[in-house]
Write a protein that holds these residues in place. Structure first.
Motif, PDB file in Angstrom:
ATOM      1  N   ASP A   1     -13.453 -17.084 -47.984  1.00  0.00           N
ATOM      2  CA  ASP A   1     -12.400 -17.001 -46.977  1.00  0.00           C
ATOM      3  C   ASP A   1     -11.339 -18.048 -47.296  1.00  0.00           C
ATOM      4  O   ASP A   1     -11.420 -18.745 -48.312  1.00  0.00           O
ATOM      5  CB  ASP A   1     -12.967 -17.145 -45.560  1.00  0.00           C
ATOM      6  N   ASP A   2     -10.328 -18.188 -46.450  1.00  0.00           N
ATOM      7  CA  ASP A   2      -9.235 -19.127 -46.715  1.00  0.00           C
ATOM      8  C   ASP A   2      -9.672 -20.583 -46.677  1.00  0.00           C
ATOM      9  O   ASP A   2      -8.948 -21.469 -47.097  1.00  0.00           O
ATOM     10  CB  ASP A   2      -8.059 -18.875 -45.770  1.00  0.00           C
TER      11      ASP A   2
ATOM     12  N   ARG B   1      -9.284 -12.069 -44.283  1.00  0.00           N
ATOM     13  CA  ARG B   1     -10.157 -13.215 -44.537  1.00  0.00           C
ATOM     14  C   ARG B   1     -10.432 -13.435 -46.011  1.00  0.00           C
ATOM     15  O   ARG B   1     -10.999 -14.442 -46.395  1.00  0.00           O
ATOM     16  CB  ARG B   1     -11.521 -13.021 -43.858  1.00  0.00           C
TER      17      ARG B   1
ATOM     18  N   ASN C   1      -9.907 -14.168 -49.971  1.00  0.00           N
ATOM     19  CA  ASN C   1      -9.097 -14.875 -50.947  1.00  0.00           C
ATOM     20  C   ASN C   1      -9.131 -14.059 -52.232  1.00  0.00           C
ATOM     21  O   ASN C   1     -10.091 -14.127 -52.990  1.00  0.00           O
ATOM     22  CB  ASN C   1      -9.658 -16.283 -51.159  1.00  0.00           C
TER      23      ASN C   1
END
Length: 105
Positions: free
Chosen positions: A4-5, A49, A51
């Motif tokens: 996720d980020d 969500r 990357n």
């Protein structure tokens, strides 16, 4: 690995985007949008969500599409299948190529 980020790992499942028949072109963006709207366990419901840089893209690099002789694999495959086709199919393919070429001019 997908993260996720914040760099936290995201569990995921995979599935195959099946397509019937011979294809010269596919609209993967549309196919993925339609797939993600299904109830398949691998469908991405919250794609924001993810990357995308975390994906290993090694199999999609130009190097992965080069034969041992240094030739472009898609080019070699196109030549092979063109030579396997009958004259009528070869002519139809050449006509299609010309329409594609004119489209990009």
């Amino acid at each position: 690995m997908i993260t996720d980020d914040k760099g936290k790992s995201i569990e995921f499942q995979s599935a195959v985007l099946k397509k019937v028949g011979f294809q010269l072109d596919r609209n993967y963006k549309r196919e993925l949008e339609e797939f993600n709207a299904t109830n398949n366990a691998a469908a991405l419901k919250n794609i924001s969500r993810i990357n995308v840089k975390a994906f290993n893209m090694a199999n999609t690099t130009a190097e992965a599409n080069v034969s041992a002789e240094g030739k472009s694999m898609p080019g070699v495959m196109l030549q092979y299948w063109f030579m396997q086709a009958d004259k009528e199919t070869q002519e139809a393919f050449k006509a299609w190529i010309l329409t594609q070429y004119n489209y990009f001019l």
